[in-house]
Scaffold this active site. Structure first.
Site, short mmCIF file in Angstrom:
data_model
loop_
_atom_site.label_atom_id
_atom_site.label_comp_id
_atom_site.label_asym_id
_atom_site.label_seq_id
_atom_site.Cartn_x
_atom_site.Cartn_y
_atom_site.Cartn_z
N GLY A 358 86.93 47.55 17.26
CA GLY A 358 87.14 47.65 17.23
C GLY A 358 87.99 48.32 16.05
O GLY A 358 88.23 48.55 15.38
N THR A 359 89.42 49.59 15.51
CA THR A 359 90.42 50.75 15.10
C THR A 359 91.57 50.54 14.91
O THR A 359 92.21 49.60 15.91
CB THR A 359 89.88 51.99 15.66
OG1 THR A 359 88.42 52.35 15.78
CG2 THR A 359 90.84 53.26 15.17
N VAL A 360 92.39 50.98 13.80
CA VAL A 360 93.69 50.74 13.85
C VAL A 360 94.33 52.41 13.63
O VAL A 360 93.69 53.23 12.90
CB VAL A 360 94.23 50.18 12.59
CG1 VAL A 360 93.82 48.55 12.64
CG2 VAL A 360 93.50 50.41 11.20
N MET A 440 94.20 54.02 19.49
CA MET A 440 92.78 53.94 19.20
C MET A 440 92.00 52.85 20.31
O MET A 440 92.55 52.52 21.09
CB MET A 440 93.06 52.87 17.68
CG MET A 440 94.05 51.44 17.94
SD MET A 440 93.42 50.17 18.95
CE MET A 440 91.99 49.64 17.84
#
Length: 540
Positions: A358, A359-360, A440
Site C-alpha cells: 500500500g 501509497t496515498v 497510486m
C-alpha cells in the site's frame, strides 16, 4: 447495511474552483488542506497538511514512517523532491542471508529503511510554505486526538491488513511479538475497526506535534529516533539512530518525455516514474495515432508498457548504481528500438540489450498558480508491520524491493536507495503548467500514469472521465488483468491477439488517482478524484 455493496452504477462530475483545490483519497484529508489554505497558506502548505492528515485517516496506505516524493510548480518552475530513505548503514546482503533468508523478507524489521516523509514536510514547508510546520500539521493533530469514522474502502483494507498480520502472528510466538505493537495501535479491541466506527490515536497526535514544533528534527534526533531504532533492532533489524540523524531529503531535477505536444514530468531514479515516460515514448515512436475504444490501440499500449516495465525493473535503482544512463532510456533511439519489437501478437518480454560502451496521492493547487503533486507511502499497506510503541509510527518495508543477487543493479548495500514504486506526475504544455496528476498502487502506478496521460492527451477526456475509464494492468509474461467493467468485446479481442486476459472481481488493485488541471486563460482549476476509493475534492 453493507457499505461496499453497489448494485447501481454511479458517476462523478469534474469539480471546478478558482481559489484552491485539494484532491485526495480521503475527504477529511482534503478538507485539512483547504483549511490551512483559508488560514493564509498556499498550495504547498495545503499539500503538507493533507499529507500529514492522510497518515491519520488512511493508515492502510501510508504513515509517518514512510517515504515521499513531490513535484512542485511555483513561480513558473517545476521542482522535484526525492524524500526516499536509504537502507541502514549496518545492513548487508550477507547479514540478511545469515538470518536464514534467500531473498529480502517482506514484513518485519529487516526491510525497514529510513523514513523520509516527515523530512519532506519540513523541507517543503521551509522552502515554499507560508505557514509554520506546526500550523500546517494542526488539522492532522486534531484528527488523531479526536478521532474520525472509517470510510468504506479504508475499512475494507484495514480488515485485510488485520487478517494478514493475524495470520502471520499465528505462525509463531516470535512473529506474534513482532506485530504486537501493530495490534495495540491499530486493533486495540482485538479486531479491526468497522466502517463508520470512530478510531483515534493520541500517540500519533503527540508525534505529529513534536514534528511540527521542531520543524521535523524531533523525528530524526532524540527520544523518537531512539524509540524507532530500538523497536527495529529488538526484532532483528538494522535501523540506527545514526541512520536517522544523517538523513536529509534531496532536491532533484525532474525528468520528462514529450508526448504528442505535452511534456510529462516525473521524478528521476530511484523512482519508477521513468517507466511511464519510457512507455509513452515507445507508444508514440511508431507514429500510429491512437484511437479511442480500438483494440489495436489497447494492444500497442499494453505492449509498450510491458517493454518499459521489463527494462525498468532490470535497470532502475539508485542512479550511480544503474548500468545504463537515464538519458539513454528516455532517448528516441531506445524508444524506436523497443517499438520495433511490437507486432500484432502479444509477446513475452525480455530486458533490453544494453548498448555497449500500500501509497496515498494528493494534488493541490491555489489561485496564485502554485501546484503540487505529492505522494507518500509505507509501501505494502501498513508497511513492515513494525509499529514503534507509544508513538503511532508504523514503519515502511521499502527494503523488500532490494535484491540479494550480487549481479542485479538493485543489489542490497548499506546506505543505498532501492527501486521505488511511488511516483508523482505533472503535465506542462509549451512551458506552462497544465497540472498535477498521479495514480497510486504499487506497480500499477506507471501503468496508471500512462493511461491517464493517454486518456487526457489522445482522447481529450475530462479529469474525472480520465480517471474513471476502466483500466488494464500488465502483471507479467502475457498476463493482463482488466477491471470488471472493462468492455468484454475488447477483452475478447485482446485475447485473440495472444494476451492472457484475466477479469478481476473488483477494482482494488487498479490504482487510485487524482488530477487537477488549470485553465491557462482564466486560471480556473478543475479536478477529478478516484471512484475506486473514498476519493474527495475539497474546494475554495
Amino acid at each position: 447495511m453493507d457499505y461496499l455493496y453497489h448494485p447501481f452504477r454511479s458517476y462523478r462530475n469534474t469539480v471546478f474552483a478558482n481559489n484552491g483545490i485539494v484532491a485526495t483519497s480521503q475527504p477529511l484529508a482534503a478538507q485539512a488542506g483547504i483549511e490551512v489554505m483559508r488560514q493564509g497558506g498556499n498550495a504547498i502548505d495545503a499539500a503538507i497538511a493533507t499529507a500529514a492528515a492522510l497518515t491519520v485517516v488512511e493508515p492502510t496506505s501510508n504513515g509517518i514512517g514512510g517515504d515521499a516524493f513531490a513535484l512542485i510548480w511555483t513561480k513558473g518552475k517545476l521542482h522535484g523532491l526525492n524524500a526516499s530513505g536509504p537502507s541502514p548503514k549496518s545492513i548487508t546482503a550477507e547479514k540478511v542471508r545469515e538470518q536464514g533468508h534467500e531473498k529480502m523478507p517482506v514484513y518485519g524489521a529487516i526491510p525497514v529503511t529510513v523514513p523520509g516523509a516527515p523530512a519532506s514536510w519540513a523541507e517543503v514547508s521551509k522552502k515554499f510554505g507560508r505557514l509554520s510546520l506546526l500550523e500546517t500539521l494542526a488539522p492532522a493533530i486534531r484528527l488523531a486526538e479526536e478521532g474520525f469514522p472509517l470510510t468504506p474502502i479504508l475499512g475494507k483494507f484495514w480488515r485485510i491488513a488485520y487478517d494478514k498480520f493475524k495470520a502471520l502472528s499465528d505462525q509463531s510466538s516470535e512473529e506474534a511479538r513482532t506485530f504486537e505493537a501493530w495490534f495495540d495501535t491499530f486493533a486495540p479491541n482485538e479486531r479491526s475497526p468497522e466502517i463508520g466506527e470512530v478510531w483515534k490515536s493520541p500517540d500519533h497526535a503527540d508525534t505529529l506535534r513534536q514534528i511540527g514544533e521542531t520543524d521535523g528534527r524531533a523525528f530524526y534526533e532524540g527520544p523518537l529516533a531512539e524509540k524507532m531504532a530500538s523497536a527495529v533492532q529488538e526484532h532483528g533489524g538494522f535501523l540506527s539512530t545514526e541512520d536517522l540523524a544523517a538523513y536529509h531529503p534531496e532536491w532533484v531535477e525532474p525528468v520528462s518525455a514529450n508526448y504528442r505536444g505535452y511534456d510529462v514530468w516525473e521524478i528521476p531514479p530511484n523512482g519508477q516514474g521513468m517507466v511511464a515516460l519510457m512507455g509513452l515514448n515507445i507508444h508514440s515512436a511508431d507514429g500510429i495515432i491512437p484511437k479511442y475504444g480500438e483494440v489495436e490501440t489497447l494492444h500497442r499500449q499494453i505492449e509498450a508498457m510491458k517493454l518499459a516495465f521489463t527494462d525498468g525493473k532490470a535497470f532502475i535503482t539508485q542512479p550511480d548504481e544503474m548500468p545504463v544512463e537515464t538519458e539513454h532510456l528516455l532517448s528516441r533511439e531506445y524508444a524506436q528500438k523497443r517499438a520495433g519489437v511490437i507486432s500484432d501478437r502479444a509477446i513475452d518480454p525480455e530486458p533490453y540489450e544494453l548498448p555497449k560502451g500500500g501509497t496515498v496521492y494528493l494534488a493541490a493547487a491555489d489561485g496564485e498558480g502554485n501546484m503540487v503533486s505529492f505522494i507518500q507511502s509505507n509501501y505494502m499497506g501498513f508497511g513492515s508491520g513494525i509499529v514503534v510503541p507509544g508513538t503511532g509510527i508504523a514503519l515502511q518495508n521499502r527494503g523488500a524491493d532490494f535484491s540479494l543477487d550480487p549481479e542485479h543493479p538493485n543489489y542490497l548495500k548499506p546506505g543505498k536507495k532501492t527501486y521505488h514504486t511511488i511516483i508523482p506526475g505533472f503535465l506542462t504544455k509549451d512551458g506552462e503548467a497544465v497540472g498535477p496528476f498521479g495514480v497510486m498502487g504499487g506497480y500499477m502506478q506507471p501503468q496508471g500514469h500512462f493511461q491517464v496521460v493517454s486518456n487526457t492527451v489522445d482522447f481529450r477526456l475530462n479529469p474525472q472521465a480520465a480517471l474513471d475509464q476502466p483500466r488494464w494492468q500488465w502483471t507479467g509474461g502475457k498476463t493482463v488483468q482488466v477491471e470488471p467493467d472493462f468492455p468484454l468485446h475488447l477483452a475478447q479481442a485482446l485475447q485473440r491477439k495472444g494476451h492472457d486476459i484475466q477479469i478481476a472481481t473488483d477494482s482494488g488493485g487498479f490504482g487510485r488517482g487524482q488530477i487537477i488541471w488549470r485553465n491557462p486563460e482564466t486560471g480556473v482549476l478543475e479536478a477529478g478524484t478516484e471512484s475506486r476509493t473514498d476519493g474527495s475534492v475539497a474546494v475554495w
